[in-house]
Enzyme design. Structure first.
Site, short mmCIF file in Angstrom:
data_model
loop_
_atom_site.label_atom_id
_atom_site.label_comp_id
_atom_site.label_asym_id
_atom_site.label_seq_id
_atom_site.Cartn_x
_atom_site.Cartn_y
_atom_site.Cartn_z
N ASP A 11 0.83 -1.19 0.00
CA ASP A 11 0.00 0.00 0.00
C ASP A 11 0.87 1.25 0.00
OD1 ASP A 11 -1.76 2.09 0.58
OD2 ASP A 11 -2.72 1.04 2.25
N ILE A 12 0.79 2.05 -1.04
CA ILE A 12 1.61 3.25 -1.17
C ILE A 12 1.35 4.26 -0.05
CG2 ILE A 12 0.03 4.56 -2.68
CD1 ILE A 12 2.58 5.36 -4.32
N ASN A 25 -6.27 12.68 -11.29
CA ASN A 25 -7.03 13.09 -12.46
C ASN A 25 -6.83 14.60 -12.61
OD1 ASN A 25 -9.16 14.54 -11.00
ND2 ASN A 25 -9.83 12.51 -10.35
N GLY A 33 -9.27 4.29 -7.44
CA GLY A 33 -7.95 3.67 -7.47
C GLY A 33 -6.98 4.28 -6.47
N VAL A 34 -5.74 4.43 -6.90
CA VAL A 34 -4.69 4.95 -6.02
C VAL A 34 -4.99 6.40 -5.62
CG1 VAL A 34 -3.07 5.75 -7.80
CG2 VAL A 34 -2.20 4.97 -5.61
N ASP A 35 -5.58 7.17 -6.52
CA ASP A 35 -5.93 8.56 -6.23
C ASP A 35 -6.89 8.62 -5.04
OD1 ASP A 35 -6.21 11.33 -6.48
OD2 ASP A 35 -7.57 11.20 -8.18
N THR A 123 -2.36 3.07 -15.33
CA THR A 123 -2.74 1.68 -15.63
C THR A 123 -4.09 1.28 -15.05
OG1 THR A 123 -1.58 0.81 -13.70
CG2 THR A 123 -0.33 0.95 -15.76
N GLY A 124 -4.70 2.15 -14.28
CA GLY A 124 -6.01 1.84 -13.71
C GLY A 124 -7.11 2.21 -14.69
N VAL A 125 -7.95 3.11 -14.27
CA VAL A 125 -9.11 3.51 -15.07
C VAL A 125 -8.69 4.15 -16.40
CG1 VAL A 125 -9.43 5.78 -13.99
CG2 VAL A 125 -11.40 4.56 -14.93
#
Length: 180
Positions: A11-12, A25, A33-35, A123-125
């Site tokens: 986990d970042i 975004n 996601g990560v955001d 690489t996510g959405v």
């Protein structure tokens, strides 16, 4: 020679680094996601800092990067960068992704930060193919670090084993060791 790059599986938002890079975004207002994970872990101070950036400069264009405080994260700062939306590779996606990594590294170095953690940007959405994105990430970061003293340590943070193996393989092919 010991590499300045490590692959971290996990986990970042839990890493104790100077800077966490957020795959943001353009609105900088959080998302999935990560955001979303970074915004949730950082708390409301991160959203407020992003609102200030938006008021000062508007949206963050793909490939660009901005820096804010880190809120409740164990990091000192968050660099928000916007990756390209994948449209088959014919719309300068590779160049934009390289810029996202390079601009993030430049911003970390300009602020004197020594350690930085990257997620797999785009690489996510946004749909960037994982293998192609990993290759761009590894090549861009590796090339940058051969020319610059900061950051001293870069982590590619992967949330699954498959992606971690991909990054480790690419680093091994470049002749760089990974410690994690």
């Amino acid at each position: 020679m010991n590499s300045r790059i490590e692959v971290f599986l996990g986990d970042i938002t839990t890493l104790h680094v100077d800077v966490v890079v957020n795959a943001a975004n353009p609105s900088l207002m959080g998302g999935g996601g990560v955001d979303g994970a970074i915004h949730r872990a950082a708390g409301p101070a991160l959203l407020e800092a992003c609102k200030v950036v938006r008021q000062q400069q508007g949206e963050c264009a793909p490939g660009q990067a901005v820096i804010t405080l880190a809120g409740d994260l164990p990091a000192k700062a968050v660099i928000h960068t916007v990756g390209p939306v994948w449209h088959g590779g014919e719309h300068h996606e590779a160049r934009i992704l390289e810029e996202a990594y390079r601009n993030s590294l430049n911003l970390a170095a300009a602020n004197g930060y020594h350690s930085l953690a990257f997620p797999a940007i785009g690489t996510g959405v946004y749909g960037y193919p994982r293998a192609a994105a990993a290759e761009i990430a590894v090549n861009t970061v590796s090339d940058y670090l051969t020319r610059k003293p900061l950051p001293e340590r870069v982590y590619f943070v992967c949330y699954d084993e498959e992606n971690a193996r991909l990054y480790k393989r690419l680093l091994t092919q470049r002749g760089q060791e990974t410690d994690a």
